[in-house]
Design an enzyme around this catalytic site. Structure first.
Site, PDB file in Angstrom:
ATOM      1  CB  VAL A  21      -0.988   0.006   1.199  1.00  0.00           C
ATOM      2  CG1 VAL A  21      -1.895  -1.216   1.147  1.00  0.00           C
ATOM      3  CG2 VAL A  21      -0.252   0.069   2.536  1.00  0.00           C
TER       4      VAL A  21
ATOM      5  CD  GLU B 299       6.941   3.126   1.021  1.00  0.00           C
ATOM      6  OE1 GLU B 299       8.119   3.353   1.299  1.00  0.00           O
ATOM      7  OE2 GLU B 299       6.347   2.123   1.449  1.00  0.00           O
TER       8      GLU B 299
ATOM      9  CB  SER C 243      10.902   1.584  -1.411  1.00  0.00           C
ATOM     10  OG  SER C 243      10.132   2.756  -1.340  1.00  0.00           O
TER      11      SER C 243
ATOM     12  CG  HIS D 168      12.597  -2.712  -1.585  1.00  0.00           C
ATOM     13  ND1 HIS D 168      13.823  -2.108  -1.756  1.00  0.00           N
ATOM     14  CD2 HIS D 168      11.719  -1.995  -2.339  1.00  0.00           C
ATOM     15  CE1 HIS D 168      13.680  -1.064  -2.566  1.00  0.00           C
ATOM     16  NE2 HIS D 168      12.420  -0.982  -2.933  1.00  0.00           N
TER      17      HIS D 168
END
Length: 737
Positions: free
Chosen positions: A414, A416, A443, A464
């Site tokens: 979803v 960040e 990330s 990631h």
């Protein structure tokens, strides 16, 4: 005579069938013993009057993927030892003789006076493809997965078994150079059209067809050994030749900036060898090959892009105490571009996928992405409609979180934003089965802080992915302070199942890849603010070995996201944690000019509509620079160094911070994750091959001129003082069995 890696059977017609089948291996490789035994088989079949011809094939599902590159590494070690013991000249002769054993054996096949046919079943790459090229005829079994090619350039080498001489004598020069310089692998349709393969037949008829060619009077002479042979593209010093080589040289410079000695050697081998008879041409190739084996680029690329990558793909970092795991059903929360792409690559690997979003329309849109990707592959002839139906049948798009109940692994992809992620975790947790593992695809946000919202932190991990997921081979697995071994093993097993290369890093802001690559993009912004012309920034980055310039990469990442990361870092760590001048530039670009990057068609570059020309630097960008430097006064080498050093020194900091604990992961991760100059072998190999002492001196020079971002960490200073390397101080553990 009995052989370990081959079986030789001669039939009533006097045709010897040589079956290459190395015991205990799923794939044949050209190693020292194989080359020795192949040489002995050539001698034996040539000497035996009863043998009228030879068919060579494989006892495996594929012919062979080529040479065992650890053999070449061993050759280099032997060379270093010989140099110490016997001097440079004797060592050079030893390396030259050893490295051309395959080439001499293949020439013996070609000139033995008896017809040899390669019966190719499946993949034939590198040295194994060179074995087939030395045969007088090639026949292949009809297999859509078969690929033929010479990919050595991808690991800093070039074909040393005659590939640079035979291929340009078989194909038009541009086709041969494409295969040699790009490492291009071709399918059987193309191989048949180019007459590399004489026939493509059903697998059941492969050996019979090969033998029939010999029985039908197949010639035991290569075309180039016949009188009057003419090169397909004409002589080098002809009108056609002069159209090929000068232009090829220019393309080579444009594509490599002369950073790859092996690519230059391929050009030299073809240019020099095509002017000579075959035996002399092969000797020229062998001399260049022995030289390339000694280059630091070949050593670095073999280590990182072959040996280390192979070890990581085999599970070098997997906890040995956890039995193998299998993700049968994957839940993905967030069906945006990233989540949808992860869903597609997982379904492609045979995993059932539940793709969840806030409403059915958004979830369906995510599944639509998978359809669009595979439709594009069908259009290009790289997939069939049945593949699309199978993949799409594995993806369930829904807004109902209840589908998570039977998922083995859940990946959250979803927005960040901590609040959004926390709400997602709260909604998902009550539905998970006890053994389910939960992963975030964040990330930038530290995994430890996200794990605080999770009840069982032992089952929480970071996975990631890099965008675009379909193309990017790296996945960064982030271990939090409470992440358990089962979570790590599950994540590694899943990443390997979808055909990606995993690296394992400990938690920190930006983890490994983003920490380093953001230094690269920030350095580009630094140069912009210093007054370096934007085009020069982009070009020197590519000259240094980066795939794209920092301004172009910032546009790909999205300038609004870069600004958001800056603001989040500033909020968490204070105003000194970011460069305020760069923030001001991005505020101007994003908030005032509305330039977000490629996604809205305007960033540092202007992007035309699809099919309407190429992107170009925004003409008004120089107007945002506080000053303008005269490009003729700038040191190109220093600009190139700044781009590589700023990333490498950050990689060294990640080792000091215990984010990276295995140098292989920094090297492989930097090349696969953000394209760090592959010829260096990666960020830490760049330091090791330069020498830590020399690198630290360079850091201090750049630090004095440009600031603390170039300051070497204490660990690096200490290593420089002791003359240590990263691979020496932190020796990698061997791969799990």
């Amino acid at each position: 005579m009995a052989y370990k890696n081959f079986k030789v059977e001669t039939d009533a017609d006097g045709i010897a069938l040589v079956t290459w089948d190395i015991p205990g291996r799923s794939m044949n490789v050209l190693d020292t013993l194989t080359i020795e035994e192949l040489g002995a088989i050539v001698d034996q079949t040539t000497a035996e009057a009863a043998v009228k011809g030879v068919v060579i094939t494989s006892g495996k599902d594929a012919f062979s993927a080529g040479a065992d590159l650890s053999m070449l590494e061993g050759m280099n070690k032997a060379f270093a030892a010989a140099q110490k013991a016997n001097g440079a000249e004797a060592a050079q002769k030893m390396l030259f003789d050893e490295s051309r054993k395959l080439s001499l054996t293949l020439r013996k096949i070609e000139t033995c006076g008896k017809p040899w046919v390669a019966a190719i079943n499946g993949l034939a790459l590198g040295g194994a493809f060179e074995v087939t090229l030395a045969c007088h005829y090639r026949v292949a079994s009809d297999n859509p997965k078969t690929r033929l090619g010479l990919p050595e350039i991808k690991v800093g080498l070039f074909p040393g078994g005659g590939g640079t001489q035979r291929l340009p004598r078989m194909l038009q020069p541009q086709d041969a150079m494409q295969m040699l310089l790009k490492g291009e692998q071709i399918n059987l349709d193309k191989a048949k059209a180019q007459n590399i393969v004489g026939a493509v037949v059903p697998a059941a008829d492969l050996i019979k067809t090969a033998k029939d060619w010999i029985k039908g009077g197949g010639k035991a002479v290569a075309p180039w050994d016949e009188k009057g042979f003419k090169l397909p593209g004409g002589p080098v010093f002809s009108k056609n030749g002069m159209m090929i080589f000068p232009a090829g040289n220019a393309i080579y410079r444009r594509e490599t900036y002369d950073n790859y000695p092996a690519a230059r050697a391929i050009m030299q081998c073809a240019y020099e060898g095509l002017q000579l008879p075959m035996d002399a041409a092969l000797r020229v190739e062998s001399r260049h090959f022995a030289h390339i084996l000694q280059t630091k680029e070949a050593a670095a690329m073999i280590r990182s892009l072959f040996l280390s990558m192979q070890e990581l793909n085999k599970g070098a970092r997997r906890p040995p105490n956890v039995p193998p795991t299998r993700v049968r059903k994957l839940g993905i929360i967030g069906a945006g571009f990233m989540g949808a792409s992860v869903g597609y690559v997982s379904a492609r690997a045979g995993i059932e996928v539940a793709l969840i979003d806030r409403d059915q329309e958004s979830a369906d849109k995510g599944k639509g992405h998978a359809r669009a990707v595979i439709d594009d592959l069908i259009k290009k002839g790289r997939a069939k409609e049945a593949d699309r139906d199978a993949i799409l049948s594995r993806i369930t798009a829904t807004a109902d979180y209840d589908v998570l109940k039977d998922c083995d692994l859940i990946i959250e992809a979803v927005f960040e934003d901590r609040k959004v992620k926390a709400e997602t975790y709260a909604r998902a947790q009550p539905l998970l089965k006890p053994e389910a593992i939960f992963a975030s695809n964040t990330s930038t946000l530290p995994i430890n802080s996200l794990a605080e919202e999770f009840r069982d932190q032992g089952k929480f991990i970071g996975i990631h992915f890099f965008s675009p997921v379909e193309k990017m081979m790296l996945v960064e697995i982030i271990v939090g302070k409470n992440t358990g071994d089962v979570a790590l093993a599950t994540a590694l097993d899943y990443v390997r199942a979808i055909g990606k290369t995993p690296i394992v890093v400990n938690d920190s802001r930006g983890f490994f890849a983003n920490r380093c690559v953001l230094r690269f993009t920030a350095e580009g912004l630094e140069m912009l603010m210093e007054g370096v012309p934007p085009a020069m920034i982009e070009n020197t980055a590519k000259m240094a070995g980066m795939p794209v310039g920092p301004l172009s990469l910032s546009d790909e990442v999205a300038l609004d996201l870069v600004l958001r990361i800056m603001k989040a870092t500033e909020a968490d760590l204070g105003p000194n944690a970011i460069d305020q001048t760069q923030k001001k530039l991005l505020v101007e670009m994003v908030e005032k000019q509305g330039r977000f990057g490629r996604k809205n068609g305007k960033g540092f570059y202007d992007y035309p509509e699809k099919g309407k020309g190429q992107k170009a630097l925004w003409p008004e960008l120089s107007g945002l620079q506080p000053k303008h430097l005269d490009p003729d006064t700038l040191d190109i080498e220093e600009l190139k160094q700044r781009f590589l050093v700023v990333q490498a020194v950050e990689a060294a900091r990640t080792v000091e911070d215990h984010v990276i604990t295995d140098p292989r992961e920094a090297d492989v991760g930097s090349i696969l994750g953000f394209g760090f100059a592959p010829f260096t072998g990666g960020t830490l190999s760049y330091i090791d091959f330069m020498g830590t002492k020399k690198f630290v001196e360079l850091c201090h020079r750049l630090e004095a001129k440009y600031g603390s971002r170039f300051s070497p960490p204490k660990l690096l200073e200490e290593m420089a003082a002791k003359g240590e390397t990263f691979y020496g101080r932190f020796p990698p553990k061997k791969a799990a069995a």
